[in-house]
Design an enzyme around this catalytic site. Structure first.
Site, PDB file in Angstrom:
ATOM      1  N   TYR A 129      44.626 -28.847 -25.448  1.00 21.65           N
ATOM      2  CA  TYR A 129      43.839 -28.365 -26.591  1.00 21.65           C
ATOM      3  C   TYR A 129      43.353 -26.931 -26.328  1.00 21.65           C
ATOM      4  O   TYR A 129      43.526 -26.033 -27.156  1.00 21.65           O
ATOM      5  CB  TYR A 129      42.659 -29.310 -26.833  1.00 21.65           C
ATOM      6  CG  TYR A 129      41.642 -28.814 -27.829  1.00 21.65           C
ATOM      7  CD1 TYR A 129      41.913 -28.809 -29.204  1.00 21.65           C
ATOM      8  CD2 TYR A 129      40.397 -28.347 -27.410  1.00 21.65           C
ATOM      9  CE1 TYR A 129      40.971 -28.346 -30.115  1.00 21.65           C
ATOM     10  CE2 TYR A 129      39.456 -27.886 -28.311  1.00 21.65           C
ATOM     11  CZ  TYR A 129      39.742 -27.889 -29.665  1.00 21.65           C
ATOM     12  OH  TYR A 129      38.811 -27.426 -30.570  1.00 21.65           O
ATOM     13  N   TRP A 154      30.764 -28.452 -28.511  1.00 20.74           N
ATOM     14  CA  TRP A 154      29.992 -29.698 -28.640  1.00 20.74           C
ATOM     15  C   TRP A 154      29.370 -29.835 -30.038  1.00 20.74           C
ATOM     16  O   TRP A 154      28.166 -30.067 -30.194  1.00 20.74           O
ATOM     17  CB  TRP A 154      28.911 -29.753 -27.557  1.00 20.74           C
ATOM     18  CG  TRP A 154      29.398 -29.855 -26.150  1.00 20.74           C
ATOM     19  CD1 TRP A 154      30.574 -29.407 -25.638  1.00 20.74           C
ATOM     20  CD2 TRP A 154      28.694 -30.453 -25.036  1.00 20.74           C
ATOM     21  NE1 TRP A 154      30.647 -29.685 -24.284  1.00 20.74           N
ATOM     22  CE2 TRP A 154      29.506 -30.325 -23.897  1.00 20.74           C
ATOM     23  CE3 TRP A 154      27.455 -31.070 -24.908  1.00 20.74           C
ATOM     24  CZ2 TRP A 154      29.115 -30.797 -22.645  1.00 20.74           C
ATOM     25  CZ3 TRP A 154      27.069 -31.530 -23.651  1.00 20.74           C
ATOM     26  CH2 TRP A 154      27.886 -31.398 -22.542  1.00 20.74           C
TER      27      TRP A 154
HETATM   28  N1  NAP Z   1      34.281 -30.216 -32.992  1.00 14.12           N
HETATM   29  C1  NAP Z   1      33.950 -29.490 -31.928  1.00 14.12           C
HETATM   30  O1  NAP Z   1      33.184 -29.919 -31.051  1.00 14.12           O
HETATM   31  C2  NAP Z   1      34.515 -28.100 -31.779  1.00 14.12           C
HETATM   32  C3  NAP Z   1      34.187 -27.367 -30.623  1.00 14.12           C
HETATM   33  C4  NAP Z   1      34.702 -26.098 -30.472  1.00 14.12           C
HETATM   34  C5  NAP Z   1      35.522 -25.535 -31.444  1.00 14.12           C
HETATM   35  N2  NAP Z   1      35.834 -26.255 -32.542  1.00 14.12           N
HETATM   36  C6  NAP Z   1      36.723 -25.652 -33.542  1.00 14.12           C
HETATM   37  O2  NAP Z   1      36.019 -25.550 -34.775  1.00 14.12           O
HETATM   38  C7  NAP Z   1      36.916 -25.743 -35.872  1.00 14.12           C
HETATM   39  C8  NAP Z   1      36.368 -26.833 -36.782  1.00 14.12           C
HETATM   40  O3  NAP Z   1      36.227 -28.026 -36.021  1.00 14.12           O
HETATM   41  P1  NAP Z   1      35.861 -29.410 -36.703  1.00 14.12           P
HETATM   42  O4  NAP Z   1      35.218 -30.236 -35.667  1.00 14.12           O
HETATM   43  O5  NAP Z   1      35.198 -29.172 -38.011  1.00 14.12           O
HETATM   44  O6  NAP Z   1      37.333 -29.991 -36.917  1.00 14.12           O
HETATM   45  P2  NAP Z   1      37.808 -31.189 -37.859  1.00 14.12           P
HETATM   46  O7  NAP Z   1      36.654 -31.968 -38.363  1.00 14.12           O
HETATM   47  O8  NAP Z   1      38.890 -31.896 -37.098  1.00 14.12           O
HETATM   48  O9  NAP Z   1      38.433 -30.403 -39.084  1.00 14.12           O
HETATM   49  C9  NAP Z   1      39.672 -29.745 -39.011  1.00 14.12           C
HETATM   50  C10 NAP Z   1      40.339 -29.874 -40.362  1.00 14.12           C
HETATM   51  O10 NAP Z   1      41.633 -29.270 -40.271  1.00 14.12           O
HETATM   52  C11 NAP Z   1      42.557 -30.132 -40.944  1.00 14.12           C
HETATM   53  N3  NAP Z   1      43.912 -29.932 -40.482  1.00 14.12           N
HETATM   54  C12 NAP Z   1      44.520 -30.488 -39.390  1.00 14.12           C
HETATM   55  N4  NAP Z   1      45.798 -30.110 -39.330  1.00 14.12           N
HETATM   56  C13 NAP Z   1      46.020 -29.294 -40.389  1.00 14.12           C
HETATM   57  C14 NAP Z   1      47.151 -28.593 -40.883  1.00 14.12           C
HETATM   58  N5  NAP Z   1      48.331 -28.673 -40.272  1.00 14.12           N
HETATM   59  N6  NAP Z   1      47.030 -27.839 -41.987  1.00 14.12           N
HETATM   60  C15 NAP Z   1      45.833 -27.768 -42.628  1.00 14.12           C
HETATM   61  N7  NAP Z   1      44.730 -28.412 -42.232  1.00 14.12           N
HETATM   62  C16 NAP Z   1      44.818 -29.163 -41.121  1.00 14.12           C
HETATM   63  C17 NAP Z   1      42.045 -31.512 -40.611  1.00 14.12           C
HETATM   64  O11 NAP Z   1      42.610 -32.484 -41.468  1.00 14.12           O
HETATM   65  P3  NAP Z   1      42.795 -33.994 -40.886  1.00 14.12           P
HETATM   66  O12 NAP Z   1      41.423 -34.479 -40.532  1.00 14.12           O
HETATM   67  O13 NAP Z   1      43.434 -34.707 -42.030  1.00 14.12           O
HETATM   68  O14 NAP Z   1      43.667 -33.856 -39.682  1.00 14.12           O
HETATM   69  C18 NAP Z   1      40.542 -31.341 -40.789  1.00 14.12           C
HETATM   70  O15 NAP Z   1      40.133 -31.537 -42.130  1.00 14.12           O
HETATM   71  C19 NAP Z   1      38.278 -26.049 -35.252  1.00 14.12           C
HETATM   72  O16 NAP Z   1      39.064 -24.895 -35.271  1.00 14.12           O
HETATM   73  C20 NAP Z   1      37.955 -26.462 -33.828  1.00 14.12           C
HETATM   74  O17 NAP Z   1      39.029 -26.177 -32.946  1.00 14.12           O
HETATM   75  C21 NAP Z   1      35.349 -27.534 -32.747  1.00 14.12           C
END
Ligand code: NAP
Length: 284
Positions: A129, A154
């Protein structure tokens, strides 16, 4: 309408909060939210054509394959979405001459440092990841020179699966919870991060910025605080090591992000994670 702002990944945990914040705080701008139903970033032509047709001024790219352990087991998909998918978005953004904002992660670091990571520290991801998100950063930097890259960590919030919800659900089902006690970071409230993204955009910030709630803890201490603030006192918490948990993906043992650059360049200080958590739980 002044500007057109496109949020990709708008139905995810952060996306839902961010769209709400932007619509409330930027009433003159048009905020468009797309997710997998509207655009699959793995498909280059579809991504470039759709984004070009919309002609956004700003593209905030949050879409990602975010299940860290699933990424470890499916490296192909992790890179297809997080690295190549991000490159497709970056190509589209450069064609529109729009501003690109990309969300990245503390997992670009290996955790060997014992003081908060600076934006200038060298990344060295421990898992698939982290490597795929770092490659995403590199594509963004190559295609969109004035891009803003925000690394966070987080996350929890009102939408989607996250640690806070998981602890509260398990506390209803079990008497004993085993929680990892050898990883240190800063729990970050998606609503606070959304406000910081807004501030960075308004400041027209470029380059890499670290954004997280302040203070630090282990997952175990975070879990204990969630239970305490929720008035749950009949559940016993047992601290365990990452090895005992046996997850497929390795995580950094320390990934606290320094937010000094954010403060210096925008004046914004992120509040302590425990204060943000209290706020979040009081609205639940
Ligand atoms: N969550 C954390 O703790 C965390 C920490 C550090 C950085 N981040 C970053 O912050 C951002 C937001 O995180 P989040 O937790 O809100 O993530 P999330 O809830 O998993 O949301 C990501 C969204 O992207 C969609 N997606 C996945 N594959 C896709 C594709 N091929 N084309 C278009 N959309 C797609 C997902 O749809 P599906 O659900 O249907 O797959 C989901 O709605 C991400 O870039 C993540 O890497 C998150």
């Amino acid at each position: 309408m002044d500007r057109k702002i496109l949020v990709i990944g708008a139905k995810g945990m952060l996306g839902r909060d961010l769209v709400t914040v932007l619509q409330a705080d930027l009433p003159k701008d048009e905020v468009v939210g797309w997710d997998i139903e509207e655009i699959d970033i793995q498909k280059e032509e579809e991504t470039v054509t759709k984004v070009e047709k919309l002609r956004p001024d700003i593209v905030i790219h949050l879409a990602a394959y975010t299940d860290v352990d699933a990424c470890e087991l499916d490296e192909g998909k992790a890179f297809a979405v997080n690295a190549q998918g991000t490159e497709h978005v970056a190509v589209a953004v450069s064609r529109c001459r729009a501003k690109m904002v990309y969300l990245s992660t503390d997992y670009v670091f290996d955790g060997n440092k014992r003081e908060p990571y600076l934006e200038s520290d060298s990344p060295h991801p421990l898992n698939v990841y982290g490597r795929s998100k770092l490659q995403g950063e590199q594509h963004v930097q190559a295609w969109a020179k004035e891009a803003l890259i925000i690394r966070t960590q987080w996350l929890y919030g009102r939408y989607g699966k996250n640690f806070v919800g998981s602890i509260l659900r398990q506390a209803r089902e079990k008497k004993v919870l085993s929680i990892v006690n050898d990883q240190i970071g800063s729990p970050t409230y998606a609503a606070d991060l959304s406000k910081a993204i807004f501030v960075l955009i308004q400041a027209n910030a470029c380059g890499i910025f670290h954004v997280a709630n302040s203070g630090l803890c282990t997952w175990c201490a975070f879990g204990q605080t969630i239970l305490k603030l929720s008035g749950v006192n009949r559940v016993k918490v047992i601290p365990i090591s990452s090895g005992e948990l046996g997850r497929p993906a390795a995580r950094p043992s320390y990934s606290v992000l320094s937010c000094q650059k954010l403060k210096k360049e925008t004046g914004l200080t992120m509040r302590p994670w425990s204060e943000a958590l209290k706020d979040y739980l009081s609205f639940k």
